[in-house]
Design a protein around this motif. Structure first.
Motif, PDB file in Angstrom:
ATOM      1  N   VAL A 135       0.840  -1.198   0.000  1.00 38.27           N
ATOM      2  CA  VAL A 135       0.000   0.000   0.000  1.00 38.27           C
ATOM      3  C   VAL A 135       0.874   1.246   0.000  1.00 38.27           C
ATOM      4  O   VAL A 135       1.789   1.388   0.806  1.00 38.27           O
ATOM      5  N   VAL A 136       0.566   2.172  -0.905  1.00 38.84           N
ATOM      6  CA  VAL A 136       1.313   3.415  -1.036  1.00 38.84           C
ATOM      7  C   VAL A 136       0.585   4.565  -0.342  1.00 38.84           C
ATOM      8  O   VAL A 136       1.210   5.442   0.255  1.00 38.84           O
ATOM      9  N   LEU A 137      -0.733   4.563  -0.414  1.00 40.00           N
ATOM     10  CA  LEU A 137      -1.545   5.647   0.143  1.00 40.00           C
ATOM     11  C   LEU A 137      -2.809   5.071   0.745  1.00 40.00           C
ATOM     12  O   LEU A 137      -3.516   4.283   0.092  1.00 40.00           O
ATOM     13  N   ALA A 138      -3.118   5.459   1.981  1.00 42.38           N
ATOM     14  CA  ALA A 138      -4.385   5.109   2.629  1.00 42.38           C
ATOM     15  C   ALA A 138      -5.169   6.393   2.876  1.00 42.38           C
ATOM     16  O   ALA A 138      -4.599   7.397   3.316  1.00 42.38           O
ATOM     17  N   ILE A 139      -6.463   6.368   2.585  1.00 43.72           N
ATOM     18  CA  ILE A 139      -7.320   7.547   2.734  1.00 43.72           C
ATOM     19  C   ILE A 139      -8.508   7.187   3.609  1.00 43.72           C
ATOM     20  O   ILE A 139      -9.164   6.159   3.385  1.00 43.72           O
ATOM     21  N   GLU A 140      -8.783   8.037   4.597  1.00 49.59           N
ATOM     22  CA  GLU A 140      -9.955   7.872   5.449  1.00 49.59           C
ATOM     23  C   GLU A 140     -10.813   9.132   5.366  1.00 49.59           C
ATOM     24  O   GLU A 140     -10.314  10.252   5.521  1.00 49.59           O
ATOM     25  N   VAL A 141     -12.100   8.952   5.096  1.00 50.88           N
ATOM     26  CA  VAL A 141     -13.065  10.046   5.122  1.00 50.88           C
ATOM     27  C   VAL A 141     -13.741  10.017   6.482  1.00 50.88           C
ATOM     28  O   VAL A 141     -14.412   9.043   6.821  1.00 50.88           O
ATOM     29  N   VAL A 142     -13.556  11.051   7.269  1.00 50.06           N
ATOM     30  CA  VAL A 142     -14.003  11.053   8.660  1.00 50.06           C
ATOM     31  C   VAL A 142     -15.525  11.137   8.730  1.00 50.06           C
ATOM     32  O   VAL A 142     -16.154  11.974   8.076  1.00 50.06           O
ATOM     33  N   SER A 143     -16.117  10.259   9.516  1.00 51.61           N
ATOM     34  CA  SER A 143     -17.542  10.315   9.815  1.00 51.61           C
ATOM     35  C   SER A 143     -17.709  10.521  11.309  1.00 51.61           C
ATOM     36  O   SER A 143     -16.746  10.461  12.074  1.00 51.61           O
ATOM     37  N   GLU A 144     -18.928  10.748  11.732  1.00 50.23           N
ATOM     38  CA  GLU A 144     -19.173  11.101  13.132  1.00 50.23           C
ATOM     39  C   GLU A 144     -18.687  10.025  14.090  1.00 50.23           C
ATOM     40  O   GLU A 144     -18.140  10.318  15.153  1.00 50.23           O
ATOM     41  N   ASP A 145     -18.845   8.758  13.709  1.00 48.09           N
ATOM     42  CA  ASP A 145     -18.474   7.679  14.625  1.00 48.09           C
ATOM     43  C   ASP A 145     -17.028   7.233  14.451  1.00 48.09           C
ATOM     44  O   ASP A 145     -16.557   6.362  15.174  1.00 48.09           O
ATOM     45  N   SER A 146     -16.294   7.812  13.475  1.00 48.84           N
ATOM     46  CA  SER A 146     -14.928   7.351  13.217  1.00 48.84           C
ATOM     47  C   SER A 146     -13.873   8.415  13.509  1.00 48.84           C
ATOM     48  O   SER A 146     -12.719   8.246  13.143  1.00 48.84           O
ATOM     49  N   GLN A 147     -14.267   9.506  14.158  1.00 46.62           N
ATOM     50  CA  GLN A 147     -13.339  10.619  14.341  1.00 46.62           C
ATOM     51  C   GLN A 147     -12.061  10.204  15.061  1.00 46.62           C
ATOM     52  O   GLN A 147     -10.949  10.505  14.606  1.00 46.62           O
ATOM     53  N   GLU A 148     -12.190   9.511  16.177  1.00 45.20           N
ATOM     54  CA  GLU A 148     -11.001   9.117  16.932  1.00 45.20           C
ATOM     55  C   GLU A 148     -10.154   8.128  16.143  1.00 45.20           C
ATOM     56  O   GLU A 148      -8.921   8.229  16.121  1.00 45.20           O
ATOM     57  N   ARG A 149     -10.795   7.176  15.477  1.00 47.18           N
ATOM     58  CA  ARG A 149     -10.037   6.191  14.702  1.00 47.18           C
ATOM     59  C   ARG A 149      -9.302   6.854  13.541  1.00 47.18           C
ATOM     60  O   ARG A 149      -8.121   6.570  13.297  1.00 47.18           O
ATOM     61  N   ASP A 150      -9.982   7.745  12.806  1.00 44.21           N
ATOM     62  CA  ASP A 150      -9.388   8.326  11.605  1.00 44.21           C
ATOM     63  C   ASP A 150      -8.367   9.413  11.907  1.00 44.21           C
ATOM     64  O   ASP A 150      -7.454   9.656  11.112  1.00 44.21           O
ATOM     65  N   ASP A 161      -6.555   9.559  14.891  1.00 46.58           N
ATOM     66  CA  ASP A 161      -5.503   9.126  15.821  1.00 46.58           C
ATOM     67  C   ASP A 161      -5.122   7.660  15.628  1.00 46.58           C
ATOM     68  O   ASP A 161      -3.987   7.347  15.273  1.00 46.58           O
ATOM     69  N   VAL A 162      -6.066   6.758  15.855  1.00 45.94           N
ATOM     70  CA  VAL A 162      -5.740   5.333  15.911  1.00 45.94           C
ATOM     71  C   VAL A 162      -5.204   4.821  14.571  1.00 45.94           C
ATOM     72  O   VAL A 162      -4.117   4.233  14.496  1.00 45.94           O
ATOM     73  N   LYS A 163      -5.954   5.025  13.502  1.00 43.04           N
ATOM     74  CA  LYS A 163      -5.546   4.465  12.208  1.00 43.04           C
ATOM     75  C   LYS A 163      -4.256   5.084  11.675  1.00 43.04           C
ATOM     76  O   LYS A 163      -3.374   4.335  11.212  1.00 43.04           O
TER      77      LYS A 163
END
Length: 208
Positions: free
Chosen positions: A115-130, A132-134
């Motif tokens: 994997v060269v690039l990972a992208i996360e689109v933040v949603s209300e329930d994923s804020q901490e994961r996207d 900080d954690v991920k």
């Protein structure tokens, strides 16, 4: 309405109970009746909430833009899991990977090495994961680039990060409103204001 029914399951569905020490990355392919897009974080199953329109259209915008501009050495997948280690198998919203890592139509995950690039689109329930954690886990796994996408007045704002291999952490390289223009992981330009436009539909190859 029960939580099981939210995922299209019967009300009496029994959710999987983790073994001692938690689930492993390989278990995701074996557990029956998991909701779509279930992730594994630190040995625990994470179920994804229903998508918002912004989330869905932002993923579509980025997927099409990256597919249209990626060199032949790379390919793009959406909502496809990445095995980081034995206890972590998250599912980035969009990812760019080396095309030579494609093992065929029955493949269910990518290894983080490809994997060269990972992208996360933040949603209300994923804020901490996207936020900080991920990104911490993606950085430790050696993924060179990470984008976090937030919503601002209906438009995506893209925070771009690059891996510092001396510290195995990401450094912020830019905050992009309206237009994203980068030279890494390859030269690309994305108009972020066209999120609500339909992407062009390519005719079947036989009609070209």
């Amino acid at each position: 309405m029960s939580a099981a029914r939210d995922y299209g399951l019967d009300d009496d569905y029994q959710w999987p109970r983790p073994p001692e020490g938690g689930w492993t990355a390989d278990d995701l392919d074996e557990l029956p009746n998991l909701p779509p897009h279930t992730e594994l974080i630190d040995g625990s199953l994470v179920f994804v909430s229903p998508q918002t329109r912004f989330h869905m259209r932002t993923i579509r915008l980025l997927e099409y833009a990256l597919l249209g501009q990626a060199p032949d050495a790379y390919d793009v997948d959406r909502e496809f899991s990445v095995k980081l280690d034995r206890r972590n198998r998250p599912e980035p919203d969009v990812l760019v990977y080396r095309a030579d890592a494609d093992t065929g139509p029955r493949q269910t995950w990518h290894h983080s090495d490809s994997v060269v690039l990972a992208i996360e689109v933040v949603s209300e329930d994923s804020q901490e994961r996207d936020r900080d954690v991920k990104p911490r886990k993606y950085a430790l796994a050696g993924i060179p680039y990470y984008w976090r996408v937030e919503e601002n007045e209906g438009l995506p704002v893209v925070y771009t990060y690059e891996l510092d291999r001396a510290t195995d952490t990401y450094g912020l390289t830019g905050i992009h409103h309206n237009r994203l223009k980068l030279n890494v992981p390859f030269p690309l330009t994305i108009d972020l204001t066209v999120i609500n436009r339909r992407p062009p539909v390519m005719p079947p190859s036989g009609l070209l």
